[in-house]
Design a protein around this motif. Structure first.
Motif, PDB file in Angstrom:
ATOM      1  N   ASP A  21       0.345  -0.282  10.836  1.00  0.00           N
ATOM      2  CA  ASP A  21      -0.858  -0.235  10.218  1.00  0.00           C
ATOM      3  C   ASP A  21      -0.833   0.707   9.089  1.00  0.00           C
ATOM      4  OD1 ASP A  21      -1.938  -2.094  11.851  1.00  0.00           O
ATOM      5  OD2 ASP A  21      -3.174  -0.621  13.300  1.00  0.00           O
ATOM      6  N   ARG A  22      -0.267   1.768   9.392  1.00  0.00           N
ATOM      7  CA  ARG A  22      -0.210   2.887   8.198  1.00  0.00           C
ATOM      8  C   ARG A  22       0.692   2.548   6.943  1.00  0.00           C
ATOM      9  NH1 ARG A  22      -2.996   7.867   7.796  1.00  0.00           N
ATOM     10  NH2 ARG A  22      -3.730   8.325   9.934  1.00  0.00           N
ATOM     11  N   VAL A  23       1.889   1.810   7.407  1.00  0.00           N
ATOM     12  CA  VAL A  23       2.843   1.339   6.393  1.00  0.00           C
ATOM     13  C   VAL A  23       2.181   0.219   5.756  1.00  0.00           C
ATOM     14  CG1 VAL A  23       5.111   0.174   6.074  1.00  0.00           C
ATOM     15  CG2 VAL A  23       4.942   2.370   7.589  1.00  0.00           C
ATOM     16  N   LEU A  24       1.596  -0.683   6.346  1.00  0.00           N
ATOM     17  CA  LEU A  24       0.838  -1.606   5.756  1.00  0.00           C
ATOM     18  C   LEU A  24      -0.320  -1.473   4.873  1.00  0.00           C
ATOM     19  CD1 LEU A  24       0.687  -4.482   8.687  1.00  0.00           C
ATOM     20  CD2 LEU A  24       2.255  -4.509   6.459  1.00  0.00           C
ATOM     21  N   GLU A  25      -0.985  -0.521   5.201  1.00  0.00           N
ATOM     22  CA  GLU A  25      -1.927   0.155   4.313  1.00  0.00           C
ATOM     23  C   GLU A  25      -1.458   0.720   3.054  1.00  0.00           C
ATOM     24  OE1 GLU A  25      -4.511   2.567   6.717  1.00  0.00           O
ATOM     25  OE2 GLU A  25      -5.286   1.013   7.897  1.00  0.00           O
ATOM     26  N   THR A  26      -0.483   1.471   3.219  1.00  0.00           N
ATOM     27  CA  THR A  26       0.089   1.992   2.035  1.00  0.00           C
ATOM     28  C   THR A  26       0.833   1.286   0.988  1.00  0.00           C
ATOM     29  OG1 THR A  26       0.776   4.068   3.427  1.00  0.00           O
ATOM     30  CG2 THR A  26       2.002   3.714   1.527  1.00  0.00           C
ATOM     31  N   VAL A  27       1.409   0.074   1.541  1.00  0.00           N
ATOM     32  CA  VAL A  27       2.047  -0.816   0.723  1.00  0.00           C
ATOM     33  C   VAL A  27       1.004  -1.689   0.125  1.00  0.00           C
ATOM     34  CG1 VAL A  27       3.259  -3.191   0.675  1.00  0.00           C
ATOM     35  CG2 VAL A  27       4.155  -0.936   2.164  1.00  0.00           C
ATOM     36  N   LEU A  28      -0.324  -2.174   0.664  1.00  0.00           N
ATOM     37  CA  LEU A  28      -1.217  -2.691   0.091  1.00  0.00           C
ATOM     38  C   LEU A  28      -1.912  -2.006  -1.010  1.00  0.00           C
ATOM     39  CD1 LEU A  28      -3.055  -5.142   0.061  1.00  0.00           C
ATOM     40  CD2 LEU A  28      -4.389  -4.004   1.811  1.00  0.00           C
ATOM     41  N   GLY A  29      -2.130  -0.687  -0.688  1.00  0.00           N
ATOM     42  CA  GLY A  29      -2.821   0.130  -1.843  1.00  0.00           C
ATOM     43  C   GLY A  29      -1.952   0.353  -2.911  1.00  0.00           C
ATOM     44  N   SER A  30      -0.661   0.510  -2.597  1.00  0.00           N
ATOM     45  CA  SER A  30       0.117   0.295  -3.764  1.00  0.00           C
ATOM     46  C   SER A  30       0.054  -0.633  -4.656  1.00  0.00           C
ATOM     47  CB  SER A  30       1.835   0.890  -3.433  1.00  0.00           C
ATOM     48  OG  SER A  30       1.713   1.952  -2.527  1.00  0.00           O
ATOM     49  N   VAL A  31       0.351  -1.823  -4.064  1.00  0.00           N
ATOM     50  CA  VAL A  31       0.215  -3.225  -4.814  1.00  0.00           C
ATOM     51  C   VAL A  31      -0.765  -3.211  -5.681  1.00  0.00           C
ATOM     52  CG1 VAL A  31       0.148  -5.710  -4.587  1.00  0.00           C
ATOM     53  CG2 VAL A  31       1.874  -4.189  -3.363  1.00  0.00           C
ATOM     54  N   VAL A  32      -2.293  -3.054  -5.203  1.00  0.00           N
ATOM     55  CA  VAL A  32      -3.393  -2.724  -5.562  1.00  0.00           C
ATOM     56  C   VAL A  32      -3.469  -2.132  -7.014  1.00  0.00           C
ATOM     57  CG1 VAL A  32      -5.712  -2.674  -5.704  1.00  0.00           C
ATOM     58  CG2 VAL A  32      -4.698  -3.833  -3.651  1.00  0.00           C
ATOM     59  N   ALA A  33      -2.886  -0.736  -6.756  1.00  0.00           N
ATOM     60  CA  ALA A  33      -2.819   0.143  -7.764  1.00  0.00           C
ATOM     61  C   ALA A  33      -1.999  -0.362  -8.926  1.00  0.00           C
ATOM     62  CB  ALA A  33      -2.441   1.397  -7.248  1.00  0.00           C
ATOM     63  N   LEU A  34      -0.674  -0.942  -8.585  1.00  0.00           N
ATOM     64  CA  LEU A  34       0.178  -1.447  -9.503  1.00  0.00           C
ATOM     65  C   LEU A  34      -0.387  -2.634 -10.366  1.00  0.00           C
ATOM     66  CD1 LEU A  34       3.016  -1.291 -10.595  1.00  0.00           C
ATOM     67  CD2 LEU A  34       3.703  -3.037  -8.663  1.00  0.00           C
ATOM     68  N   VAL A  35      -1.032  -3.575  -9.550  1.00  0.00           N
ATOM     69  CA  VAL A  35      -1.764  -4.640 -10.271  1.00  0.00           C
ATOM     70  C   VAL A  35      -2.742  -4.177 -11.268  1.00  0.00           C
ATOM     71  CG1 VAL A  35      -3.336  -6.655 -10.025  1.00  0.00           C
ATOM     72  CG2 VAL A  35      -1.237  -6.473  -8.549  1.00  0.00           C
ATOM     73  N   ILE A  36      -3.697  -3.218 -10.726  1.00  0.00           N
ATOM     74  CA  ILE A  36      -4.725  -2.487 -11.820  1.00  0.00           C
ATOM     75  C   ILE A  36      -3.987  -1.951 -13.152  1.00  0.00           C
ATOM     76  CG2 ILE A  36      -6.343  -0.683 -12.220  1.00  0.00           C
ATOM     77  CD1 ILE A  36      -7.245  -1.442  -9.184  1.00  0.00           C
ATOM     78  N   VAL A  37      -3.003  -1.086 -12.717  1.00  0.00           N
ATOM     79  CA  VAL A  37      -2.309  -0.646 -14.027  1.00  0.00           C
ATOM     80  C   VAL A  37      -1.931  -1.597 -15.024  1.00  0.00           C
ATOM     81  CG1 VAL A  37      -0.165   0.640 -14.594  1.00  0.00           C
ATOM     82  CG2 VAL A  37      -1.732   1.538 -12.739  1.00  0.00           C
ATOM     83  N   LEU A  38      -1.104  -2.431 -14.476  1.00  0.00           N
ATOM     84  CA  LEU A  38      -0.605  -3.970 -15.247  1.00  0.00           C
ATOM     85  C   LEU A  38      -1.728  -4.571 -16.165  1.00  0.00           C
ATOM     86  CD1 LEU A  38       2.214  -5.202 -12.878  1.00  0.00           C
ATOM     87  CD2 LEU A  38       2.477  -3.755 -15.013  1.00  0.00           C
ATOM     88  N   LEU A  39      -2.687  -4.834 -15.232  1.00  0.00           N
ATOM     89  CA  LEU A  39      -3.935  -5.376 -16.095  1.00  0.00           C
ATOM     90  C   LEU A  39      -4.466  -4.321 -17.051  1.00  0.00           C
ATOM     91  CD1 LEU A  39      -5.936  -7.068 -12.992  1.00  0.00           C
ATOM     92  CD2 LEU A  39      -4.461  -8.504 -14.826  1.00  0.00           C
ATOM     93  N   VAL A  40      -4.726  -3.218 -16.749  1.00  0.00           N
ATOM     94  CA  VAL A  40      -5.122  -2.295 -17.817  1.00  0.00           C
ATOM     95  C   VAL A  40      -4.131  -2.314 -18.902  1.00  0.00           C
ATOM     96  CG1 VAL A  40      -5.581   0.041 -18.303  1.00  0.00           C
ATOM     97  CG2 VAL A  40      -6.652  -1.127 -16.367  1.00  0.00           C
TER      98      VAL A  40
END
Length: 52
Positions: A21-40
């Protein structure tokens, strides 16, 4: 901090589900952050330069 938390959680609790669960949450958070950075960044590139 996250690797330390994962290690401590794994050592104190033999339940691998918590670790997964922790690994999945970390990966999901990283993907969301990366998408936001790319969009900005893409939006900033499309903006016309200010006259000056």
């Amino acid at each position: 901090m996250t690797p330390l938390a994962l290690t401590v959680a794994h050592l104190t609790s033999p339940v691998p589900a918590l670790l997964v669960d922790r690994v999945l949450e970390t990966v999901l958070g990283s993907v969301v952050a990366l998408v936001i950075v790319l969009l900005v960044r893409a939006r900033a590139r499309r903006r016309p330069a200010l006259p000056g």
